[in-house]
Design an enzyme around this catalytic site. Structure first.
Site, PDB file in Angstrom:
ATOM      1  N   LYS A  13       0.820  -1.207   0.000  1.00 33.23           N
ATOM      2  CA  LYS A  13       0.000   0.000   0.000  1.00 33.23           C
ATOM      3  C   LYS A  13       0.863   1.271   0.000  1.00 33.23           C
ATOM      4  O   LYS A  13       2.089   1.190   0.184  1.00 33.23           O
ATOM      5  CB  LYS A  13      -0.943  -0.058   1.213  1.00 33.23           C
ATOM      6  CG  LYS A  13      -1.905  -1.259   1.191  1.00 33.23           C
ATOM      7  CD  LYS A  13      -2.842  -1.223   2.390  1.00 33.23           C
ATOM      8  CE  LYS A  13      -3.810  -2.385   2.396  1.00 33.23           C
ATOM      9  NZ  LYS A  13      -4.804  -2.268   3.496  1.00 33.23           N
ATOM     10  N   TYR A  53     -12.598  -3.493  -3.249  1.00 33.27           N
ATOM     11  CA  TYR A  53     -13.169  -3.459  -1.900  1.00 33.27           C
ATOM     12  C   TYR A  53     -14.694  -3.495  -1.939  1.00 33.27           C
ATOM     13  O   TYR A  53     -15.351  -2.841  -1.102  1.00 33.27           O
ATOM     14  CB  TYR A  53     -12.691  -2.208  -1.166  1.00 33.27           C
ATOM     15  CG  TYR A  53     -11.261  -2.278  -0.641  1.00 33.27           C
ATOM     16  CD1 TYR A  53     -10.870  -3.295   0.239  1.00 33.27           C
ATOM     17  CD2 TYR A  53     -10.312  -1.331  -0.998  1.00 33.27           C
ATOM     18  CE1 TYR A  53      -9.558  -3.362   0.724  1.00 33.27           C
ATOM     19  CE2 TYR A  53      -9.001  -1.383  -0.509  1.00 33.27           C
ATOM     20  CZ  TYR A  53      -8.640  -2.405   0.358  1.00 33.27           C
ATOM     21  OH  TYR A  53      -7.353  -2.460   0.848  1.00 33.27           O
ATOM     22  N   ASN A 120      -1.878  -0.242   7.100  1.00 39.18           N
ATOM     23  CA  ASN A 120      -1.270  -1.509   7.508  1.00 39.18           C
ATOM     24  C   ASN A 120      -0.384  -2.135   6.439  1.00 39.18           C
ATOM     25  O   ASN A 120      -0.197  -3.344   6.405  1.00 39.18           O
ATOM     26  CB  ASN A 120      -2.352  -2.478   7.998  1.00 39.18           C
ATOM     27  CG  ASN A 120      -3.474  -2.612   6.987  1.00 39.18           C
ATOM     28  OD1 ASN A 120      -3.337  -2.170   5.849  1.00 39.18           O
ATOM     29  ND2 ASN A 120      -4.562  -3.231   7.392  1.00 39.18           N
ATOM     30  N   HIS A 123      -1.811  -5.615   1.574  1.00 34.85           N
ATOM     31  CA  HIS A 123      -3.066  -6.359   1.377  1.00 34.85           C
ATOM     32  C   HIS A 123      -2.726  -7.738   0.839  1.00 34.85           C
ATOM     33  O   HIS A 123      -1.839  -7.873  -0.005  1.00 34.85           O
ATOM     34  CB  HIS A 123      -3.964  -5.649   0.356  1.00 34.85           C
ATOM     35  CG  HIS A 123      -5.077  -6.527  -0.144  1.00 34.85           C
ATOM     36  ND1 HIS A 123      -6.256  -6.694   0.548  1.00 34.85           N
ATOM     37  CD2 HIS A 123      -5.169  -7.342  -1.242  1.00 34.85           C
ATOM     38  CE1 HIS A 123      -7.028  -7.556  -0.103  1.00 34.85           C
ATOM     39  NE2 HIS A 123      -6.385  -7.960  -1.196  1.00 34.85           N
ATOM     40  N   GLU A 134      -9.517 -10.762  -7.505  1.00 32.28           N
ATOM     41  CA  GLU A 134      -8.685  -9.559  -7.363  1.00 32.28           C
ATOM     42  C   GLU A 134      -7.574  -9.499  -8.422  1.00 32.28           C
ATOM     43  O   GLU A 134      -7.236  -8.412  -8.903  1.00 32.28           O
ATOM     44  CB  GLU A 134      -8.089  -9.522  -5.950  1.00 32.28           C
ATOM     45  CG  GLU A 134      -9.153  -9.324  -4.879  1.00 32.28           C
ATOM     46  CD  GLU A 134      -8.626  -9.487  -3.457  1.00 32.28           C
ATOM     47  OE1 GLU A 134      -7.402  -9.673  -3.275  1.00 32.28           O
ATOM     48  OE2 GLU A 134      -9.442  -9.447  -2.516  1.00 32.28           O
TER      49      GLU A 134
HETATM   50  P1  IDP Z   1      -7.473  -7.080   5.780  1.00 29.05           P
HETATM   51  O1  IDP Z   1      -6.773  -6.057   4.906  1.00 29.05           O
HETATM   52  O2  IDP Z   1      -6.662  -7.429   7.011  1.00 29.05           O
HETATM   53  O3  IDP Z   1      -7.970  -8.287   5.014  1.00 29.05           O
HETATM   54  P2  IDP Z   1     -10.237  -5.991   5.802  1.00 29.05           P
HETATM   55  O4  IDP Z   1     -11.204  -6.207   6.909  1.00 29.05           O
HETATM   56  O5  IDP Z   1     -10.484  -6.694   4.492  1.00 29.05           O
HETATM   57  O6  IDP Z   1      -8.778  -6.341   6.378  1.00 29.05           O
HETATM   58  O7  IDP Z   1     -10.193  -4.419   5.543  1.00 29.05           O
HETATM   59  C1  IDP Z   1      -9.636  -3.865   4.382  1.00 29.05           C
HETATM   60  C2  IDP Z   1      -8.820  -2.644   4.747  1.00 29.05           C
HETATM   61  O8  IDP Z   1      -9.681  -1.581   5.182  1.00 29.05           O
HETATM   62  C3  IDP Z   1      -7.841  -2.858   5.910  1.00 29.05           C
HETATM   63  O9  IDP Z   1      -6.626  -3.439   5.490  1.00 29.05           O
HETATM   64  C4  IDP Z   1      -7.677  -1.448   6.446  1.00 29.05           C
HETATM   65  O10 IDP Z   1      -6.751  -0.685   5.675  1.00 29.05           O
HETATM   66  C5  IDP Z   1      -9.083  -0.861   6.266  1.00 29.05           C
HETATM   67  N1  IDP Z   1      -9.932  -1.058   7.452  1.00 29.05           N
HETATM   68  C6  IDP Z   1     -10.547  -2.212   7.856  1.00 29.05           C
HETATM   69  N2  IDP Z   1     -11.278  -2.027   8.964  1.00 29.05           N
HETATM   70  C7  IDP Z   1     -11.148  -0.723   9.298  1.00 29.05           C
HETATM   71  C8  IDP Z   1     -11.683   0.095  10.370  1.00 29.05           C
HETATM   72  O11 IDP Z   1     -12.441  -0.362  11.227  1.00 29.05           O
HETATM   73  N3  IDP Z   1     -11.295   1.405  10.382  1.00 29.05           N
HETATM   74  C9  IDP Z   1     -10.470   1.945   9.427  1.00 29.05           C
HETATM   75  N4  IDP Z   1      -9.947   1.220   8.412  1.00 29.05           N
HETATM   76  C10 IDP Z   1     -10.281  -0.105   8.335  1.00 29.05           C
END
Ligand code: IDP
Length: 144
Positions: A13, A53, A120, A123, A134
């Site tokens: 990212k 997404y 984070n 992905h 994807e």
């Molecule tokens: P993952 O990337 O660990 O699979 P997902 O639940 O698919 O997690 O969420 C996609 C992305 O959306 C996350 O990597 C993060 O950047 C963002 N995200 C997920 N949940 C939250 C939240 O509660 N607050 C803010 N950003 C979030």
């Protein structure tokens, strides 16, 4: 006859690119023994992110995700190997980098920056079916 190799779509990212962690993250994936079979730097469009997404577009945090993911280029990769989805997800660690286990990419290299979206670094698709969906979004040129 051998099984078709499993694939995963990995995105490094914008925070990974900005913080010069591309080499470190790809190193961890390669050091585990997986093959990088496609790789490119791309500035994501809102259209690509909405497709990628799809399950999150209606969530309250989604506008923050778009802001985060469009602020600079990402590195997109297709990574291949036996049980690669499980393996790369394990390398990545939990979604929240503050809580992610030490030893994982997010746990070792990430933290809370107080931004709207959780930053984070990486992905990885959450299943082989998600991976193929994807990969078609990010690498349409690979479709046969
Ligand atoms: P993952 O990337 O660990 O699979 P997902 O639940 O698919 O997690 O969420 C996609 C992305 O959306 C996350 O990597 C993060 O950047 C963002 N995200 C997920 N949940 C939250 C939240 O509660 N607050 C803010 N950003 C979030």
């Amino acid at each position: 006859m051998t099984d078709a190799p499993e694939r995963i779509l990995v995105l490094l990212k914008p925070d990974a690119v900005e913080r010069h962690l591309v080499g470190e993250i790809l190193r961890r994936i390669e050091a585990k023994g997986y093959d990088i079979v496609a790789l490119k730097l791309v500035l994501p469009t809102v259209e690509v992110l909405d497709a990628h997404y799809a399950e999150h577009v209606d969530k309250p945090f989604y506008p923050g995700v778009v802001e985060y993911m469009t602020r600079g280029p990402v590195v997109a990769a297709v990574v291949e190997g036996q049980r690669v989805v499980e393996g790369v997800r394990s390398l990545m660690g939990a979604t929240d980098p503050t809580a992610a286990a030490p030893g994982t990419i997010r746990g070792d290299l990430g933290r809370d920056w107080g931004t709207k979206a959780i930053q984070n670094l990486v992905h990885g698709s959450d299943s082989p079916i998600s991976a193929e969906r994807e990969i078609a979004i990010w690498f349409p040129e690979l479709a046969n």
